[in-house]
Write an enzyme that holds these catalytic residues in place. Structure first.
Site, short mmCIF file in Angstrom:
data_model
loop_
_atom_site.label_atom_id
_atom_site.label_comp_id
_atom_site.label_asym_id
_atom_site.label_seq_id
_atom_site.Cartn_x
_atom_site.Cartn_y
_atom_site.Cartn_z
N THR A 1 -18.69 21.38 75.59
CA THR A 1 -18.74 22.43 74.58
C THR A 1 -17.35 22.55 73.97
O THR A 1 -16.39 22.86 74.66
CB THR A 1 -19.14 23.77 75.22
OG1 THR A 1 -20.44 23.63 75.81
CG2 THR A 1 -19.18 24.89 74.18
N LYS B 200 -24.54 24.55 69.39
CA LYS B 200 -24.21 24.88 70.78
C LYS B 200 -23.36 26.15 70.84
O LYS B 200 -23.55 27.01 71.70
CB LYS B 200 -23.46 23.72 71.42
CG LYS B 200 -22.85 24.00 72.79
CD LYS B 200 -23.86 23.98 73.92
CE LYS B 200 -23.22 24.52 75.20
NZ LYS B 200 -23.67 23.96 76.41
N LYS C 77 -13.98 31.00 78.90
CA LYS C 77 -13.66 29.86 78.05
C LYS C 77 -14.59 29.76 76.83
O LYS C 77 -14.12 29.67 75.70
CB LYS C 77 -13.77 28.57 78.88
CG LYS C 77 -13.61 27.29 78.07
CD LYS C 77 -13.70 26.04 78.94
CE LYS C 77 -15.11 25.64 79.30
NZ LYS C 77 -15.92 25.11 78.18
#
Lengths: 439, 439
Positions: free
Chosen positions: B102, B178, B246
């Site tokens: 990601t 995503k 994150k």
């Protein structure tokens, strides 16, 4: 001593910290003063100080020309006036009621109308300044009401207050100005706690941080006043966390009725609620720092390790960024609620809601001049850097995060290159406010 | 078994939870598969499972037609491709790289361009579904890249994934989709924790609450998936708090570059940071509920005390209100970042970012139809009631407070009587988005 003041009799309902100060200040000036309170020990002390005591507001009513109600909230005020206290029923025609609790600005006009039916005057007169100033006869009254009411009560108010702002003839304006002051005071205390906590986590010496910020752009009246409690570890309540759970709650309620968004006040209110939820509701409002301490395990470190300069700079930017956004949010709410922006500026600059940034940036709004001294984009960047640093320290900054969103939203709307006071355009755009235009 | 798949050789760089699953799924399908990892014990296990092991990406490169990089983040991906890993330097011309961490959507186009100079194809292919699905060959790949790259790598990807979304020929679209999924997943987990905590504080039985919400408008995929961890008190990480520190950080970074405000994601990110700051960063992401437990001293109470029905209703409204606002924020960010809104809807409805409200309300946005089924004003009122109830319980609700501000802002802009999906107009107005029009 003003001679006309001495011929009038004052009543004070509620001898708590502010009411006690007002009543003993009046006694010191030679004014005949009646006090009423639910606590008999307080009444005994008041009698010993030379006051006349009444066990109920109704009993007090018959003796007084002017009655100032200094209770905790709107519900108590209504109970004193129209409920069990039955003050309205027993007051003489021609007397004046001054309602001084912090209340929703929509209520004082209703009270004024009900009292007018009985020939009783009304002043919407919330107070500020704290217990010490009240005891010295130096509290501030943010007052609005009819010319007749001021003619009848004005000199008594001048005798017990350091400053009486006369904000117009409509009841509700005083409470609106007070609401804006509480908005800023509440956000600034929470911001002071967040910034001090971040600074300590980043390794700065807290006393050094305090000294520098007090002389920098991040300064606020609340920062100056409350951070010493943190430095001394003394959370004896001058004003408690629960007061701001209530007062920011009031601000949010009023804004909700106006369909007006307050992202910063909402974020700050959550911090007071969280602090109260953790059992610190009765402590001094500086205890909001315990929220940060609890979740992040603050470490106090002393000394001049490398990087201290940039840490201090970061804390200053945190506060400056939050304070500008808070100034814009508060001024926008005040305008939406019908307050005069220049009057608001004047009062806040002399009240607990003051910050260096409020003093410096609000004139740009009043003048409609968004020529950038420092632009919105600067704080998109600088609060971004503060949030990045906090992320590296795994440290939460809910207020800075909420403020950063406001700079982003303002930049997203095309005002990134304008003066940072243009954050008010975010509020103007979503709520259809008309801002002061350039001359 | 697809015959063409078996003639190609697959490389998997990074044999963590997702990479391991992809690699062993390929082996099970009879595909020659090379693996590389920094941990020698993992490589030994992989060899025992029938895989070919390479100690570096460079060594792996020479053997493979398609290499999927399943490392933790962008920095590791760049190190594998162009840094110490030197993958790009050793890959054959005509081979294809699939980058699956990601990452910020601005990076894959840069990687694609650098690889194209060497005749290497590229697919921007982040994955989701979790370790279990990956091991079953059932993970989802959100992929974009050139037709040539899909022609070369598509069948291998189909062999290791349950579903490969082909989202267009521009690298970056996969990562944008995503990112939107992570936005929603992150907000939904935090919302699930906030809502469950409020419900327990209000005295509801948590298992009963779970059962009802799973079948109500407040349902989200994350609520269904994560709340059982809370009920079982089991915080063994399937995906940790730090992952969302994150990933929501990435989302906020990308939005910052787009000058796009994300008040809900910012509020949720603060909750992950606070949970990590309190020492729970390595635990399952459902540990965000410990933030609420720590500050408010949660009490579990069992049974059917009076009021349980209205408590459940309140929790359902909390989640429904937050989920609609999150759906609007996420769809707006996706459009701002250039994603096709119908494609986005299709992918999210089948991913971890799904909520009942997302499925139900986003079609109104896609059709430009804001005829109110339930209006913005309803949630101004209902989230207001939830916040009032929480205030009485002295319970903080940072996410509900942030969402409430969005309904207020939308109402303030004159859309209060429209369908609640009109919250997206708040984002459109401040960021100049063009929303789908009514046909």
């Amino acid at each position: 001593m003003n001679p006309s003041a001495s011929t009038q009799t004052l009543g004070v309902v509620g001898l708590g910290s502010m009411g006690w100060g007002a009543a003993v200040s009046a006694l010191r000036r030679g004014i005949t003063t009646w006090g009423s309170d639910t606590r008999s020990d307080v009444l005994e002390r008041f009698a010993a100080a030379g006051g006349h005591v009444a066990s109920t507001p109704a009993e007090l009513a018959a003796h007084c020309d002017v009655v100032i109600i200094l209770v905790v909230n709107a519900a108590q005020t209504e109970d004193v006036l129209f409920g069990n206290g039955a003050l309205a029923q027993h007051l003489k025609s021609g007397s004046v009621v001054v309602a001084s609790a912090t209340v929703d600005p929509s209520l004082p006009p209703q009270w004024a109308a009900q009292l007018a039916e009985r020939g009783i005057g009304f002043i919407d007169g919330p107070v500020s300044g704290g217990a010490r100033k009240a005891a010295d006869g130096q509290m501030t009254i943010m007052a609005s009401g009819s010319a007749d009411a001021f003619a009848a009560a004005g000199e008594l108010l001048d005798a017990i207050a350091g400053k009486v702002y006369r904000l117009g003839d409509q009841p509700g304006i005083g409470s609106t100005v007070k609401m804006i002051n509480q908005h800023l005071a509440g956000v600034h205390i929470a911001a002071a706690c967040e910034a001090m906590a971040l600074g300590m986590r980043a390794g700065a010496d807290p006393r050094q941080l305090y000294d520098v910020i007090c002389n920098s752009a991040g300064m606020s009246w609340m920062f100056q006043n409350r951070v010493p409690h943190i430095l001394d570890g003394d959370y004896t309540p001058l004003s408690s966390v629960n007061i701001f759970v209530k007062d920011l709650g009031l601000v949010l309620d009023a804004a909700r009725r106006l369909a007006f968004p307050l992202p910063l006040a909402a974020a700050a209110h959550q911090l007071y609620l969280a602090t109260a939820a953790a059992g610190h509701g009765g402590e001094d409002d500086a205890a909001v720092i315990k929220f940060y301490a609890a979740i992040a395990g603050l470490v106090y470190r002393l000394g001049d390790q490398p990087g201290i300069g940039s840490t201090v700079k970061m804390i200053n930017q945190h506060l400056a960024g939050v304070h500008i956004a808070a100034a814009c949010e508060a001024m926008a709410l005040g305008m939406r609620a019908g307050a005069d922006p220049r009057q608001l500026y004047d009062v806040i600059c002399n009240s607990a809601g003051m910050s260096w940034m409020f003093q410096n940036r609000v004139p740009h709004i009043l003048d409609g001049d968004y020529t950038p001294l420092s632009s919105v984009n600067i704080f998109v960047k600088d609060l971004g850097l503060v949030l990045d640093a906090a992320r590296r320290l795994a440290f939460p900054l809910p207020l800075a995060a909420a403020a950063h969103q406001l700079y982003l939203a303002t930049a997203a709307a095309g005002h990134g290159g304008e003066d940072d006071a243009a954050v008010i355009k975010f509020y103007a755009a979503i709520a259809g406010l008309e801002l002061p235009a350039a001359p």
